[in-house]
Design an enzyme around this catalytic site. Structure first.
Site, PDB file in Angstrom:
ATOM      1  N   GLY A   1     -18.901 -47.325  44.515  1.00 41.18           N
ATOM      2  CA  GLY A   1     -18.102 -46.387  45.289  1.00 41.18           C
ATOM      3  C   GLY A   1     -18.877 -45.922  46.498  1.00 41.18           C
ATOM      4  O   GLY A   1     -20.115 -45.938  46.499  1.00 41.18           O
TER       5      GLY A   1
ATOM      6  N   GLN B   1     -21.314 -40.663  53.457  1.00 38.38           N
ATOM      7  CA  GLN B   1     -22.490 -41.496  53.190  1.00 38.38           C
ATOM      8  C   GLN B   1     -22.733 -42.529  54.291  1.00 38.38           C
ATOM      9  O   GLN B   1     -23.732 -43.255  54.248  1.00 38.38           O
ATOM     10  CB  GLN B   1     -22.346 -42.212  51.848  1.00 38.38           C
ATOM     11  CG  GLN B   1     -22.342 -41.250  50.667  1.00 38.38           C
ATOM     12  CD  GLN B   1     -22.247 -42.009  49.371  1.00 38.38           C
ATOM     13  OE1 GLN B   1     -21.153 -42.411  48.977  1.00 38.38           O
ATOM     14  NE2 GLN B   1     -23.381 -42.226  48.726  1.00 38.38           N
TER      15      GLN B   1
ATOM     16  N   CYS C   1     -26.603 -42.744  42.845  1.00 43.69           N
ATOM     17  CA  CYS C   1     -25.890 -42.503  44.103  1.00 43.69           C
ATOM     18  C   CYS C   1     -26.627 -43.262  45.196  1.00 43.69           C
ATOM     19  O   CYS C   1     -27.856 -43.200  45.266  1.00 43.69           O
ATOM     20  CB  CYS C   1     -25.886 -41.001  44.402  1.00 43.69           C
ATOM     21  SG  CYS C   1     -25.065 -40.595  45.962  1.00 43.69           S
ATOM     22  N   LEU C   2     -25.885 -43.978  46.040  1.00 37.49           N
ATOM     23  CA  LEU C   2     -26.534 -44.768  47.083  1.00 37.49           C
ATOM     24  C   LEU C   2     -27.334 -43.885  48.046  1.00 37.49           C
ATOM     25  O   LEU C   2     -28.274 -44.354  48.672  1.00 37.49           O
ATOM     26  CB  LEU C   2     -25.494 -45.590  47.860  1.00 37.49           C
ATOM     27  CG  LEU C   2     -24.807 -46.700  47.056  1.00 37.49           C
ATOM     28  CD1 LEU C   2     -23.750 -47.384  47.913  1.00 37.49           C
ATOM     29  CD2 LEU C   2     -25.804 -47.715  46.524  1.00 37.49           C
TER      30      LEU C   2
ATOM     31  N   HIS D   1     -17.194 -38.511  41.223  1.00 35.90           N
ATOM     32  CA  HIS D   1     -18.466 -38.518  41.953  1.00 35.90           C
ATOM     33  C   HIS D   1     -18.214 -38.649  43.464  1.00 35.90           C
ATOM     34  O   HIS D   1     -18.755 -37.884  44.268  1.00 35.90           O
ATOM     35  CB  HIS D   1     -19.351 -39.668  41.451  1.00 35.90           C
ATOM     36  CG  HIS D   1     -20.621 -39.845  42.228  1.00 35.90           C
ATOM     37  ND1 HIS D   1     -21.858 -39.562  41.704  1.00 35.90           N
ATOM     38  CD2 HIS D   1     -20.841 -40.271  43.504  1.00 35.90           C
ATOM     39  CE1 HIS D   1     -22.786 -39.798  42.629  1.00 35.90           C
ATOM     40  NE2 HIS D   1     -22.203 -40.236  43.719  1.00 35.90           N
ATOM     41  N   GLU D   2     -17.380 -39.628  43.841  1.00 38.38           N
ATOM     42  CA  GLU D   2     -17.132 -39.867  45.268  1.00 38.38           C
ATOM     43  C   GLU D   2     -16.399 -38.691  45.893  1.00 38.38           C
ATOM     44  O   GLU D   2     -16.665 -38.309  47.034  1.00 38.38           O
ATOM     45  CB  GLU D   2     -16.346 -41.165  45.475  1.00 38.38           C
ATOM     46  CG  GLU D   2     -17.035 -42.427  44.982  1.00 38.38           C
ATOM     47  CD  GLU D   2     -18.458 -42.576  45.473  1.00 38.38           C
ATOM     48  OE1 GLU D   2     -18.775 -42.101  46.584  1.00 38.38           O
ATOM     49  OE2 GLU D   2     -19.273 -43.159  44.741  1.00 38.38           O
TER      50      GLU D   2
ATOM     51  N   HIS E   1     -18.521 -35.979  47.203  1.00 34.38           N
ATOM     52  CA  HIS E   1     -19.122 -36.206  48.518  1.00 34.38           C
ATOM     53  C   HIS E   1     -18.273 -35.612  49.640  1.00 34.38           C
ATOM     54  O   HIS E   1     -18.808 -35.148  50.653  1.00 34.38           O
ATOM     55  CB  HIS E   1     -19.292 -37.712  48.781  1.00 34.38           C
ATOM     56  CG  HIS E   1     -20.526 -38.296  48.162  1.00 34.38           C
ATOM     57  ND1 HIS E   1     -21.788 -37.937  48.546  1.00 34.38           N
ATOM     58  CD2 HIS E   1     -20.681 -39.236  47.195  1.00 34.38           C
ATOM     59  CE1 HIS E   1     -22.676 -38.633  47.838  1.00 34.38           C
ATOM     60  NE2 HIS E   1     -22.030 -39.428  47.009  1.00 34.38           N
TER      61      HIS E   1
END
Ligand code: CO
Length: 180
Positions: free
Chosen positions: A49, A54, A98-99, A140-141, A144
């Site tokens: 995701g 991000q 997380c990226l 999660h996304e 953000h």
């Protein structure tokens, strides 16, 4: 023809990750190119995701593919201006990464199921009832878009365990800024 967009992952503690993202109002080619570039980066980074903050864009755009597999585009879910309208089920713990925090992992508690309303990349409304892993990815996304990060939701024990790695990220960020 315009150049394809190319994004890189914005890392903690870049301030844009803390900002609340803004609604998308125009469903045009630019949005399509942004979404395509986000998928490209997500697959390249072996993520499942990615949210627009991000890639340093303050826009309410999410892309997901629960297997992180570009050979399975049927699993791609693009959500524009998503709203979580319902969260149900017991809170379950699962390890998340997380990226934007490449070296951090933490067990996060989230409700098992959620219902999300959004628009697709063409501006058509959609409603998804999600459960299990993809429900977690979405939650999660979605965080953000509200400027909420993994570090905000981790347990005190995980905070201690990840303390050094987090401090290193902050140091790296400061060093990078100093060089510009
Ligand atoms: Co993340």
């Amino acid at each position: 023809m315009s150049e394809p967009l190319e994004f890189t992952v914005t890392l903690y503690p870049e301030p844009v990750l803390r900002r609340i993202a803004e609604e998308v109002t125009t469903f045009d080619d630019d949005l399509g190119r942004t979404v395509a570039a986000m998928y490209h980066l997500m697959f390249d980074s072996q993520g499942v995701g990615l949210a627009a903050p991000q890639v340093s864009l303050r826009r309410r755009i999410l892309v997901m593919n629960e297997e992180g597999d570009k050979e399975k585009p049927e699993l791609n879910i693009t959500l524009i201006n998503p709203r979580i309208v319902e969260r149900t089920g017991d809170k379950a713990l699962m390890e998340e990464g997380c990226l934007s925090f490449p070296s951090i992992f933490a067990e996060i508690a989230r409700p098992e199921n959620c219902v999300v309303e959004a628009m697709d990349v063409e501006g058509q409304p959609l409603r998804l009832e999600l459960t299990g892993f993809i429900s977690r990815v979405l939650q999660h996304e979605y965080d953000h878009l509200e400027g909420v990060l993994l570090v905000d939701r981790m347990s005190p024990a995980d905070r201690v365990r990840n303390k050094v790695a987090l401090e290193e990220m902050i140091e790296d960020y400061k060093e990078q800024r100093a060089q510009v």
